[in-house]
Enzyme design. Sequence first.
Site, PDB file in Angstrom:
ATOM      1  CB  SER A 113      -0.964  -0.048   1.188  1.00 35.86           C
ATOM      2  OG  SER A 113      -2.001   0.887   1.043  1.00 35.86           O
TER       3      SER A 113
ATOM      4  CG  ASP B  24      -6.693  -2.971  -3.550  1.00 35.29           C
ATOM      5  OD1 ASP B  24      -7.294  -2.086  -2.905  1.00 35.29           O
ATOM      6  OD2 ASP B  24      -5.455  -3.001  -3.655  1.00 35.29           O
TER       7      ASP B  24
ATOM      8  CG  HIS C 157      -5.950  -2.218   0.203  1.00 32.63           C
ATOM      9  ND1 HIS C 157      -5.064  -2.063  -0.843  1.00 32.63           N
ATOM     10  CD2 HIS C 157      -5.439  -1.491   1.237  1.00 32.63           C
ATOM     11  CE1 HIS C 157      -4.079  -1.264  -0.468  1.00 32.63           C
ATOM     12  NE2 HIS C 157      -4.279  -0.915   0.804  1.00 32.63           N
TER      13      HIS C 157
END
Length: 303
Positions: free
Chosen positions: A164, A246, A278
Amino acid sequence: MASNTAEIAHEFLPSFPMFRVYTDGRIERLRQTETIPPSNDPQTGVQSKDTSPESCLSTRLFLPKITNPTAKIPLVIYIHGGAFCIESPFSPTYHNYLTSLVNKANVIAVSVQYRKAPEHLLPIAYDDAWAAIKWVASHANRDGPEPWINDHADFERVFFAGDSAGANIAHNMTMKAGVDGLIGVKIVGMLLLNPFFMNNEPDELIEFIFPSSNGVDDPRMKPASAIKELAGLACSRVMVCVSEKDFLRDRGLAYYEAVQKSGWDGVIDIYETPGEGHVFHLSSPSCQKAVDLMNQISSFLNY
């Protein structure tokens, strides 16, 4: 009598409560990061310990069970996610993930700490990560302050990795290494898990925590805005991992395509996990798809 009745100026609740900023400048964090101490994991034999270098923030080191004390193993410098605002190398989530990664892939890992927004605005996270990377590189001649790195890290097989926001930082560190260099260190690969990059839409959080950035035209936030610069990636292999559900999936794909078009002479692969969201591998590390992803990552780190 004065009253503390400041109104909310900004509230950031992306997929979970994060923080509020009041009109008087006060910041209220809505989610705290739990931390746990380093340990020796009895199931895997992975050891961990924390370091407090003078030149950078603390790091957590992970060492797999050593069967050949003279052998050198790949070194992974890992940068955690959390929207540049939360999480830590010392949280249960990242401690457990790095323990599993180090055990499966038989690598030594350095999990990097960096100062968090909104108290510390970007680009300070990039500066902190680079300081940690330089500290790791100071061991390349086997005379650094940390024995685990001196004794076991293969500086011909170094990987930058992150998920991320941490994947964003890992990308930017790989770009910086291409400009500034890292003496004695060969970055062979970069691993990006559900990477955060901007698309063409404004991002309220980034506008707030990175006020010096020009947003979608900033290659630190949107690498595709400067495709030719991507040819300077200081590694020979890249693995981008995305998840079908995601919200960042398309941005990971756009990054993959931009690198392909850049003229970079390395090999980039993409791995997509169907039906997952995610960083599912952090929230459900024991599910079969997370196990499959870990197998792919281990293969990438040991090609």
